[in-house]
Scaffold this motif. Structure first.
Motif, PDB file in Angstrom:
ATOM      1  N   LEU A 155       0.859  -1.187   0.000  1.00  0.00           N
ATOM      2  CA  LEU A 155       0.000   0.000   0.000  1.00  0.00           C
ATOM      3  C   LEU A 155       0.893   1.234   0.000  1.00  0.00           C
ATOM      4  O   LEU A 155       1.769   1.367   0.866  1.00  0.00           O
ATOM      5  N   GLN A 156       0.691   2.092  -0.985  1.00  0.00           N
ATOM      6  CA  GLN A 156       1.449   3.354  -1.111  1.00  0.00           C
ATOM      7  C   GLN A 156       0.476   4.500  -0.910  1.00  0.00           C
ATOM      8  O   GLN A 156      -0.570   4.551  -1.553  1.00  0.00           O
ATOM      9  N   TRP A 157       0.856   5.451  -0.020  1.00  0.00           N
ATOM     10  CA  TRP A 157      -0.101   6.537   0.254  1.00  0.00           C
ATOM     11  C   TRP A 157       0.573   7.779   0.814  1.00  0.00           C
ATOM     12  O   TRP A 157       1.304   7.685   1.810  1.00  0.00           O
ATOM     13  N   LEU A 166      -0.504  10.345   2.957  1.00  0.00           N
ATOM     14  CA  LEU A 166      -1.692  10.382   3.810  1.00  0.00           C
ATOM     15  C   LEU A 166      -2.086  11.796   4.239  1.00  0.00           C
ATOM     16  O   LEU A 166      -3.071  11.966   4.950  1.00  0.00           O
ATOM     17  N   GLU A 198      -8.083   3.254   6.392  1.00  0.00           N
ATOM     18  CA  GLU A 198      -7.645   3.183   4.994  1.00  0.00           C
ATOM     19  C   GLU A 198      -6.461   2.223   4.857  1.00  0.00           C
ATOM     20  O   GLU A 198      -6.331   1.521   3.863  1.00  0.00           O
ATOM     21  N   ILE A 199      -5.602   2.209   5.873  1.00  0.00           N
ATOM     22  CA  ILE A 199      -4.435   1.321   5.799  1.00  0.00           C
ATOM     23  C   ILE A 199      -4.829  -0.124   6.091  1.00  0.00           C
ATOM     24  O   ILE A 199      -4.537  -1.022   5.313  1.00  0.00           O
ATOM     25  N   VAL A 239       3.609  -1.116   3.918  1.00  0.00           N
ATOM     26  CA  VAL A 239       2.928   0.175   3.813  1.00  0.00           C
ATOM     27  C   VAL A 239       3.991   1.264   3.645  1.00  0.00           C
ATOM     28  O   VAL A 239       4.866   1.405   4.502  1.00  0.00           O
ATOM     29  N   LEU A 288       4.481   5.322   3.286  1.00  0.00           N
ATOM     30  CA  LEU A 288       3.712   6.537   3.562  1.00  0.00           C
ATOM     31  C   LEU A 288       4.581   7.786   3.416  1.00  0.00           C
ATOM     32  O   LEU A 288       5.774   7.767   3.739  1.00  0.00           O
ATOM     33  N   THR A 320      -4.193  10.332  -9.150  1.00  0.00           N
ATOM     34  CA  THR A 320      -3.920   9.736  -7.834  1.00  0.00           C
ATOM     35  C   THR A 320      -4.182  10.775  -6.739  1.00  0.00           C
ATOM     36  O   THR A 320      -4.117  10.458  -5.557  1.00  0.00           O
ATOM     37  N   ASP A 350       1.611   9.768  -8.019  1.00  0.00           N
ATOM     38  CA  ASP A 350       2.064   8.733  -7.080  1.00  0.00           C
ATOM     39  C   ASP A 350       2.225   7.417  -7.855  1.00  0.00           C
ATOM     40  O   ASP A 350       1.389   7.096  -8.705  1.00  0.00           O
ATOM     41  N   SER A 356      -4.923   6.017  -1.916  1.00  0.00           N
ATOM     42  CA  SER A 356      -3.926   4.971  -1.706  1.00  0.00           C
ATOM     43  C   SER A 356      -3.823   4.108  -2.962  1.00  0.00           C
ATOM     44  O   SER A 356      -4.812   3.884  -3.665  1.00  0.00           O
ATOM     45  N   VAL A 387      -2.800   0.328  -4.075  1.00  0.00           N
ATOM     46  CA  VAL A 387      -2.578  -0.988  -3.466  1.00  0.00           C
ATOM     47  C   VAL A 387      -2.299  -1.993  -4.584  1.00  0.00           C
ATOM     48  O   VAL A 387      -3.068  -2.086  -5.540  1.00  0.00           O
TER      49      VAL A 387
END
Ligand code: NDP
Ligand code: CA
Length: 337
Positions: A49-51, A53, A85-86, A94, A96, A268, A283, A322, A324
């Motif tokens: 998961l890339q975010w 936040l 969300e995560i 993850v 962030l 994104t 992103d 996010s 994923v």
């Protein structure tokens, strides 16, 4: 076409249990029991998961999201939406950006079996905001049951050999069950428009690639981040052109047809500031095409689902969505040398 992950929501749980210590425990229990059975538990697969936040200090005091209600940006509500969300996707890893509440994330994600590390920006804009919670920076979390942490590396990215205000973090991980090793990196490149800044991001991208190449030791690589650059920018071409790492972009490589910038998602991040609507793709999740295959990516919500005020909002706690991705380690017969 490759399957998309189905977006699920736990928003009702948060509203139901509210902002108490007991409420949080109940939320955690429910989340655990509902998602972990469905997640990819195979040691041959990895869900990332890339975010970005959205830093609490920047989001509340600096960004000027004109359509977002002030209450949606209050930390005491927003923090649970961030956790939801995560955890709702049950990621193994993850990555962030704009993290300015690392201790909160470490504590709560710790109860879900994650461990993580944080590296702040040297001169974070958060530090100049009244009531800030410290500098923002990049963080990586990983599922401790699945991985052993071998090593971490951090870097202040350099532009023409001079340190910039942007950072990168690397984690070397070993899948406990198979001994397969992996290099995960994350970054948040310089923001804002203009030819000079686009050149600066490209130089940061080159420095990031040198950093990852130096530490990955031939392991498969996943590089996630907010690159603040659309696919037409030089840094995107630089990442995909890296001879040493032979990277692909996960979202661009799903579906039929050749992998290229045109296959990236249409956005994104999607927000409304005073100067107007900002909707673009900046992103990415890059990965070693030699060692990894993309099996699925999470769809983005449609404009209708997002709503006219765009994000952040009561439903979406950040101005970025996010990303994923489900990866599979290629077996030896698939690896082209
Ligand atoms: P960046 O230019 O990389 O951006 C910092 C943050 O601002 C990012 O998280 C970015 O979010 C966000 N951002 C991008 N566009 C806008 C926008 N139009 N409006 C509001 N926020 C936006 O910052 P640097 O790391 O290079 O740090 C420089 C900043 O630090 C300066 O802009 C300055 O404000 C601050 N500073 C202040 C000082 C002072 O007050 N005395 C001294 C030194 C620095 P995203 O990536 O999501 O686009
Ligand atoms: Ca931002």
């Amino acid at each position: 076409n490759l399957p998309s992950l189905v977006k699920r929501s736990f928003r009702r749980l948060v509203q139901q249990f509210g902002d108490t210590a007991d409420g949080l425990r109940v939320l955690q229990w429910n989340v655990l029991s509902r998602v972990c059975g469905e997640a990819t538990s195979s040691p041959y697969h990895i869900r990332v998961l890339q975010w970005n936040l959205l830093s609490q200090a920047l989001g509340q005091m600096n960004d000027n999201f004109v359509c977002c209600p002030d209450a949606a940006l209050e930390w005491r509500f927003r923090r649970y939406h961030i956790i939801e969300e995560i955890v709702e996707y049950c990621p193994d890893i993850v990555c962030l950006q704009e993290v300015d509440h690392f201790n909160f994330l470490k504590t709560v994600l710790g109860t879900q079996g994650y461990n993580g590390m944080f590296f702040p920006k040297p001169d974070s804009p958060c530090l100049y905001i009244k009531g800030n919670n410290g500098p923002d920076g990049c963080a990586i979390f990983f599922r401790e049951e699945k991985f052993e942490l071998l090593k971490t590396e951090t870097r202040v990215l350099e532009v023409w050999r001079v340190q910039s205000n942007q950072v990168a973090v690397i984690m070397l991980l070993r899948v406990r069950e198979t001994d397969q090793e992996l290099c995960v990196a994350t970054t948040h490149l310089k923001a804002r428009n203009g030819a000079l800044l686009s050149t600066l991001r490209n130089e940061q991208g080159k420095d990031l690639l040198d950093f990852v190449t130096a530490h990955s030791g031939g392991r498969p690589v996943i590089i996630c981040g907010d690159f603040n650059a659309e696919p037409s920018e030089p840094v995107y071409v630089t990442l995909l052109g890296c001879q040493a790492l032979r990277l692909g972009s996960a979202y661009a490589s799903t579906g039929d047809g050749p992998e290229d910038a045109l296959r990236e998602p249409p956005y994104t991040t999607w927000k409304i500031r005073e100067e107007g609507e900002v909707c673009h793709t900046i992103d990415y999740v890059f990965y070693s095409t030699d060692g990894l295959a993309v099996e699925a990516v999470l769809d983005f919500p449609t404009g209708e689902e997002i709503g006219e005020g765009r994000v952040p909002s009561f439903s979406y706690p950040s101005d970025h969505f996010s990303l994923v991705c489900d990866f599979r380690f290629k077996n030896a017969s698939e690896v082209v040398s």
